[in-house]
Scaffold this motif. Structure first.
Motif, PDB file in Angstrom:
ATOM      1  N   GLU A 197       0.832  -1.202   0.000  1.00 43.85           N
ATOM      2  CA  GLU A 197       0.000   0.000   0.000  1.00 43.85           C
ATOM      3  C   GLU A 197       0.869   1.254   0.000  1.00 43.85           C
ATOM      4  OE1 GLU A 197      -2.181  -2.824   2.998  1.00 43.85           O
ATOM      5  OE2 GLU A 197      -0.126  -2.195   2.593  1.00 43.85           O
ATOM      6  N   SER A 206      -3.166   3.553  -2.830  1.00 47.07           N
ATOM      7  CA  SER A 206      -2.900   2.572  -3.874  1.00 47.07           C
ATOM      8  C   SER A 206      -2.406   1.288  -3.241  1.00 47.07           C
ATOM      9  CB  SER A 206      -1.837   3.086  -4.843  1.00 47.07           C
ATOM     10  OG  SER A 206      -2.235   4.268  -5.484  1.00 47.07           O
ATOM     11  N   CYS A 207      -2.677   0.195  -3.903  1.00 50.37           N
ATOM     12  CA  CYS A 207      -2.194  -1.104  -3.441  1.00 50.37           C
ATOM     13  C   CYS A 207      -1.723  -1.878  -4.663  1.00 50.37           C
ATOM     14  CB  CYS A 207      -3.282  -1.857  -2.707  1.00 50.37           C
ATOM     15  SG  CYS A 207      -2.846  -3.555  -2.265  1.00 50.37           S
ATOM     16  N   ALA A 208      -0.437  -2.104  -4.739  1.00 55.52           N
ATOM     17  CA  ALA A 208       0.145  -2.840  -5.853  1.00 55.52           C
ATOM     18  C   ALA A 208       0.309  -4.304  -5.467  1.00 55.52           C
ATOM     19  CB  ALA A 208       1.487  -2.245  -6.235  1.00 55.52           C
ATOM     20  N   SER A 231       1.603  -8.231  -6.475  1.00 53.40           N
ATOM     21  CA  SER A 231       2.495  -9.031  -7.310  1.00 53.40           C
ATOM     22  C   SER A 231       2.411 -10.487  -6.870  1.00 53.40           C
ATOM     23  CB  SER A 231       3.933  -8.534  -7.188  1.00 53.40           C
ATOM     24  OG  SER A 231       4.397  -8.632  -5.849  1.00 53.40           O
ATOM     25  N   ARG A 255     -10.002  -0.433  -9.715  1.00 53.20           N
ATOM     26  CA  ARG A 255      -8.838  -1.277  -9.958  1.00 53.20           C
ATOM     27  C   ARG A 255      -8.385  -1.110 -11.397  1.00 53.20           C
ATOM     28  NH1 ARG A 255     -10.517  -7.081  -8.434  1.00 53.20           N
ATOM     29  NH2 ARG A 255      -8.452  -7.623  -9.267  1.00 53.20           N
ATOM     30  N   LYS A 281      -2.347  -2.741 -14.463  1.00 54.68           N
ATOM     31  CA  LYS A 281      -1.271  -2.290 -13.573  1.00 54.68           C
ATOM     32  C   LYS A 281      -1.213  -3.081 -12.274  1.00 54.68           C
ATOM     33  CE  LYS A 281      -1.181   2.480 -15.284  1.00 54.68           C
ATOM     34  NZ  LYS A 281      -1.301   3.908 -14.930  1.00 54.68           N
ATOM     35  N   ASN A 282      -2.081  -4.073 -12.140  1.00 51.80           N
ATOM     36  CA  ASN A 282      -2.112  -4.886 -10.910  1.00 51.80           C
ATOM     37  C   ASN A 282      -2.265  -4.016  -9.657  1.00 51.80           C
ATOM     38  OD1 ASN A 282      -1.676  -6.970 -12.661  1.00 51.80           O
ATOM     39  ND2 ASN A 282       0.240  -7.653 -11.758  1.00 51.80           N
ATOM     40  N   THR A 283      -3.117  -3.039  -9.740  1.00 57.73           N
ATOM     41  CA  THR A 283      -3.253  -2.070  -8.657  1.00 57.73           C
ATOM     42  C   THR A 283      -4.718  -1.782  -8.366  1.00 57.73           C
ATOM     43  OG1 THR A 283      -1.139  -1.033  -9.281  1.00 57.73           O
ATOM     44  CG2 THR A 283      -2.625   0.248  -7.877  1.00 57.73           C
ATOM     45  N   TYR A 305      -7.199   0.930  -6.045  1.00 57.73           N
ATOM     46  CA  TYR A 305      -7.153   2.270  -5.478  1.00 57.73           C
ATOM     47  C   TYR A 305      -8.330   2.497  -4.527  1.00 57.73           C
ATOM     48  CZ  TYR A 305      -4.187   2.848  -9.603  1.00 57.73           C
ATOM     49  OH  TYR A 305      -3.222   2.696 -10.561  1.00 57.73           O
ATOM     50  N   CYS A 358      -4.963  -3.161   2.372  1.00 57.21           N
ATOM     51  CA  CYS A 358      -5.625  -3.826   1.256  1.00 57.21           C
ATOM     52  C   CYS A 358      -5.473  -5.334   1.443  1.00 57.21           C
ATOM     53  CB  CYS A 358      -5.079  -3.380  -0.089  1.00 57.21           C
ATOM     54  SG  CYS A 358      -3.380  -3.834  -0.433  1.00 57.21           S
TER      55      CYS A 358
END
Length: 125
Positions: free
Chosen positions: A6, A21-23, A25, A72, A76-78, A80, A96
């Motif tokens: 986050e 934001s939360c990326a 992977s 989402r 971008k695999n993110t 918000y 998140c």
């Protein structure tokens, strides 16, 4: 290994806005529901918002409905969380989370398997 990171927290005045934001992977992001939770000092963790795999369906807690939005970007695999008209009661650590097999938005934290480390949101007086 699934990781959620986050960002975007900070200090903001009442009535202000922040976007978290939360990326993600380590997995196929678009295949899983995403959610935001928060935990204020001395309180239990609570559901804030959730979004379906496609992004078409969203769900919000009553306390943030009309002020927060969730979105989402699967490219971008993110995910918000746009927070508007922030109030003192929004002060919390925001997390998140993503589920593993549920497939639908849940408000229960135990339905989510993977969690980020959290980002602090603080309302200044």
């Amino acid at each position: 290994q699934v990781q959620l990171v986050e960002s975007g927290g900070g200090l903001v005045q009442a009535g202000g806005s922040l976007r978290l934001s939360c990326a993600v992977s380590g997995r196929t992001f678009s295949g899983y529901v995403m959610a935001w939770f928060r935990q204020a000092p001395g309180k239990e963790r609570e559901f804030v918002a959730g979004i379906s795999r496609s992004g078409i369906s969203t769900y919000f807690s009553d306390s943030v409905k009309g002020r927060f939005t969730i979105a989402r970007d699967n490219a971008k695999n993110t995910v918000y969380l746009q927070m508007n008209n922030l109030q003192a009661e929004d002060t919390a650590v925001y997390y998140c989370a993503t589920e593993d097999k549920l497939g639908v938005i849940s408000t229960r934290d135990y339905d989510y398997r993977y969690w980020g480390q959290g980002t602090q949101v603080t309302l200044s007086s």
